[in-house]
Motif scaffolding. Structure first.
Motif, PDB file in Angstrom:
ATOM      1  N   ASP A 206       0.845  -1.194   0.000  1.00 54.71           N
ATOM      2  CA  ASP A 206       0.000   0.000   0.000  1.00 54.71           C
ATOM      3  C   ASP A 206       0.887   1.254   0.000  1.00 54.71           C
ATOM      4  O   ASP A 206       1.580   1.531   0.985  1.00 54.71           O
ATOM      5  N   PRO A 207       0.862   2.031  -1.062  1.00 59.59           N
ATOM      6  CA  PRO A 207       1.724   3.220  -1.131  1.00 59.59           C
ATOM      7  C   PRO A 207       1.286   4.330  -0.188  1.00 59.59           C
ATOM      8  O   PRO A 207       2.047   5.276   0.067  1.00 59.59           O
ATOM      9  N   ASN A 208       0.052   4.232   0.346  1.00 57.38           N
ATOM     10  CA  ASN A 208      -0.471   5.275   1.227  1.00 57.38           C
ATOM     11  C   ASN A 208      -0.518   4.844   2.698  1.00 57.38           C
ATOM     12  O   ASN A 208      -1.172   5.496   3.520  1.00 57.38           O
ATOM     13  N   ARG A 209       0.171   3.766   3.016  1.00 59.56           N
ATOM     14  CA  ARG A 209       0.144   3.260   4.395  1.00 59.56           C
ATOM     15  C   ARG A 209       0.698   4.293   5.371  1.00 59.56           C
ATOM     16  O   ARG A 209       0.169   4.458   6.467  1.00 59.56           O
ATOM     17  N   TYR A 210       1.742   5.002   4.975  1.00 57.25           N
ATOM     18  CA  TYR A 210       2.354   5.999   5.857  1.00 57.25           C
ATOM     19  C   TYR A 210       2.192   7.411   5.314  1.00 57.25           C
ATOM     20  O   TYR A 210       2.320   7.644   4.113  1.00 57.25           O
ATOM     21  N   VAL A 211       1.895   8.322   6.240  1.00 55.07           N
ATOM     22  CA  VAL A 211       1.799   9.741   5.927  1.00 55.07           C
ATOM     23  C   VAL A 211       2.969  10.438   6.608  1.00 55.07           C
ATOM     24  O   VAL A 211       3.282  10.142   7.773  1.00 55.07           O
ATOM     25  N   PHE A 212       3.627  11.353   5.907  1.00 59.72           N
ATOM     26  CA  PHE A 212       4.814  12.006   6.442  1.00 59.72           C
ATOM     27  C   PHE A 212       4.592  13.506   6.663  1.00 59.72           C
ATOM     28  O   PHE A 212       3.881  14.162   5.900  1.00 59.72           O
ATOM     29  N   ASP A 213       5.207  14.000   7.718  1.00 63.13           N
ATOM     30  CA  ASP A 213       5.319  15.429   7.963  1.00 63.13           C
ATOM     31  C   ASP A 213       6.812  15.735   7.937  1.00 63.13           C
ATOM     32  O   ASP A 213       7.511  15.543   8.935  1.00 63.13           O
TER      33      ASP A 213
ATOM     34  N   PHE B 211       9.379  12.779   9.079  1.00 64.30           N
ATOM     35  CA  PHE B 211       8.784  11.847  10.030  1.00 64.30           C
ATOM     36  C   PHE B 211       7.407  11.343   9.605  1.00 64.30           C
ATOM     37  O   PHE B 211       6.568  12.122   9.146  1.00 64.30           O
ATOM     38  N   SER B 212       7.168  10.038   9.835  1.00 65.13           N
ATOM     39  CA  SER B 212       5.819   9.511   9.657  1.00 65.13           C
ATOM     40  C   SER B 212       4.962   9.997  10.814  1.00 65.13           C
ATOM     41  O   SER B 212       5.450  10.174  11.943  1.00 65.13           O
ATOM     42  N   ILE B 213       3.680  10.218  10.551  1.00 66.14           N
ATOM     43  CA  ILE B 213       2.807  10.781  11.587  1.00 66.14           C
ATOM     44  C   ILE B 213       1.606   9.888  11.863  1.00 66.14           C
ATOM     45  O   ILE B 213       0.590  10.349  12.374  1.00 66.14           O
ATOM     46  N   ASN B 214       1.705   8.610  11.549  1.00 66.51           N
ATOM     47  CA  ASN B 214       0.622   7.684  11.866  1.00 66.51           C
ATOM     48  C   ASN B 214       0.423   7.625  13.381  1.00 66.51           C
ATOM     49  O   ASN B 214       1.364   7.752  14.148  1.00 66.51           O
ATOM     50  N   GLN B 215      -0.833   7.417  13.792  1.00 68.89           N
ATOM     51  CA  GLN B 215      -1.161   7.443  15.209  1.00 68.89           C
ATOM     52  C   GLN B 215      -0.371   6.388  15.972  1.00 68.89           C
ATOM     53  O   GLN B 215      -0.284   5.236  15.567  1.00 68.89           O
ATOM     54  N   ARG B 216       0.183   6.787  17.126  1.00 74.14           N
ATOM     55  CA  ARG B 216       0.946   5.864  17.955  1.00 74.14           C
ATOM     56  C   ARG B 216       0.093   5.424  19.134  1.00 74.14           C
ATOM     57  O   ARG B 216      -0.375   6.233  19.923  1.00 74.14           O
TER      58      ARG B 216
ATOM     59  N   LEU C 218       8.685   5.809  11.213  1.00 71.73           N
ATOM     60  CA  LEU C 218       9.566   5.903  10.052  1.00 71.73           C
ATOM     61  C   LEU C 218      10.176   7.286   9.950  1.00 71.73           C
ATOM     62  O   LEU C 218       9.509   8.298  10.210  1.00 71.73           O
ATOM     63  N   ILE C 219      11.451   7.317   9.603  1.00 69.65           N
ATOM     64  CA  ILE C 219      12.131   8.581   9.347  1.00 69.65           C
ATOM     65  C   ILE C 219      12.908   8.448   8.045  1.00 69.65           C
ATOM     66  O   ILE C 219      13.674   7.490   7.877  1.00 69.65           O
TER      67      ILE C 219
ATOM     68  N   PRO D 211       8.369  -0.933  18.497  1.00 69.72           N
ATOM     69  CA  PRO D 211       7.106  -0.207  18.393  1.00 69.72           C
ATOM     70  C   PRO D 211       7.348   1.264  18.035  1.00 69.72           C
ATOM     71  O   PRO D 211       8.433   1.784  18.201  1.00 69.72           O
ATOM     72  N   SER D 212       6.286   1.906  17.602  1.00 66.77           N
ATOM     73  CA  SER D 212       6.395   3.313  17.236  1.00 66.77           C
ATOM     74  C   SER D 212       6.674   4.164  18.468  1.00 66.77           C
ATOM     75  O   SER D 212       6.352   3.783  19.592  1.00 66.77           O
ATOM     76  N   TYR D 213       7.295   5.307  18.266  1.00 64.30           N
ATOM     77  CA  TYR D 213       7.643   6.198  19.365  1.00 64.30           C
ATOM     78  C   TYR D 213       7.598   7.640  18.853  1.00 64.30           C
ATOM     79  O   TYR D 213       7.381   7.883  17.660  1.00 64.30           O
ATOM     80  N   ASP D 214       7.814   8.585  19.731  1.00 66.49           N
ATOM     81  CA  ASP D 214       7.711   9.997  19.380  1.00 66.49           C
ATOM     82  C   ASP D 214       9.005  10.463  18.707  1.00 66.49           C
ATOM     83  O   ASP D 214       9.766  11.265  19.252  1.00 66.49           O
ATOM     84  N   ALA D 215       9.249   9.951  17.510  1.00 65.39           N
ATOM     85  CA  ALA D 215      10.504  10.216  16.812  1.00 65.39           C
ATOM     86  C   ALA D 215      10.734  11.703  16.564  1.00 65.39           C
ATOM     87  O   ALA D 215      11.859  12.201  16.678  1.00 65.39           O
TER      88      ALA D 215
END
Length: 332
Positions: A70-77, A80-85, A94-95, A146-150
């Motif tokens: 899925d090319p839209n699985r991750y959204v970036f700001d 940094f990815s900004i998917n809900q943690r 993701l960075i 797991p995801s974290y506040d990167a």
């Protein structure tokens, strides 16, 4: 007179036998604790090797990965990815670091490696001592589960290839392309404190694509192993750095004052320096001599003569990594 001599001789023989038994009992306990840690390490190594095989097999089928992900699985700001943690998230953090030499290729890599999220989740759930599992790529893409506040922790301008959890697995340092234990504790850029890592290179054909890694915190090692036994234990590397240790043992060998008198709190501190907690830097001459005997001369027992609070120490080496487990025996 004859009977007195026989009695004295009997007492001396009994004392020597008792000391020999105490020594062997202590060394056996060290061996038992080391074996427990190394067995856990072997289980982790096998699991990592399996995951690395899956990773390499998939990325060497690049076209198939891109067409099924899925090319839209991750959204970036920005980087940094900004998917809900959330605690039960199925997402990684993701960075795409600003040091990437090819942004378009890095964005494609994110899509191509989305399959890792499920593999990471399964690995993490089965291995309770792992604090995080990650992939850092040659193209400066970092995926951590797991995801974290990167965004509030990681400097996006870093170059991951300059960290030991990456370069220790490269072709120069690891020509066999196998698993590598990193024996030195280091501060985690993701904010986990002082950690140890097991890493595995991932090759796309003949090029180093990424380094797969798992982290263990020093705090977890103390809790899982050293705190289970009554003795005062230190885990040190060949250079004399204290990888982990119980607070009583740290204080007994004239190391610097501990933050809040707890070694676990000290190693979480950004002010902690490994060099401060090195046996060869102890204020005690005898502790420095002990370190030389254990780490350089392969001795397994040391008697203190000048230290009023210490009696002796025992040491046994690990087989799978260049570490040593030391028991400090204080006077009570």
């Amino acid at each position: 007179m004859r009977y007195v001599l026989i009695f004295v001789l009997g007492v001396l023989l009994s004392s020597c036998q008792s000391q020999t038994e105490d020594r062997q009992s202590s060394l056996d306990l060290l061996d038992e604790l080391i074996l427990e840690m190394e067995r856990q390490g072997e289980v982790m190594s096998m699991a990592m090797d399996t995951l690395a095989h899956i990773y390499e097999m998939r990325i060497n089928n690049r076209d198939s990965l891109l067409s099924h992900s899925d090319p839209n699985r991750y959204v970036f700001d920005g980087p940094f990815s900004i998917n809900q943690r959330m605690e039960d998230t199925i997402f990684s953090s993701l960075i795409i670091l600003t040091t990437t030499p090819d942004l378009k290729k890095a964005q494609e890599e994110v899509v191509m490696t989305n399959f890792l999220d499920e593999e990471f989740r399964k690995f993490y759930s089965k291995n309770k001592l792992v604090t995080q599992i990650y992939s850092n790529s040659s193209n400066q893409v970092s995926r951590v589960f797991p995801s974290y506040d990167a965004k509030n922790i990681v400097d996006p301008t870093i170059d991951v290839t300059q960290f030991n959890f990456f370069y220790e697995a490269d072709r120069i340092h690891n020509p066999s392309k196998g698993l590598v234990w990193i024996p030195d504790a280091y501060i985690d850029p993701a904010g986990k404190g002082w950690i140890l890592s097991l890493v595995h290179p991932i090759y796309e054909k003949d090029s180093l694509f990424a380094v797969l890694g798992v982290d263990f915190t020093v705090d977890d090692i103390i809790n899982a192993y050293l705190e289970k036994y009554d003795g005062q234990y230190l885990l040190v590397n060949r250079k004399g750095d204290i990888v982990a240790g119980k607070s009583g043992a740290i204080e007994a060998i004239s190391m610097p004052p501990l933050k809040n008198h707890v070694y676990r709190e000290t190693v979480r501190s950004v002010n902690f320096r490994v060099s401060d907690f090195n046996l060869f830097n102890s204020k005690s001459e005898e502790v420095r001599t002990m370190a030389k005997d254990f780490l350089m001369n392969n001795k397994d027992e040391f008697f203190f003569k000048k230290e009023n609070s210490l009696i002796k120490a025992y040491c046994r080496p690990f087989q799978s990594i260049d570490w040593f487990l030391i028991e400090i025996v204080p006077k009570y």
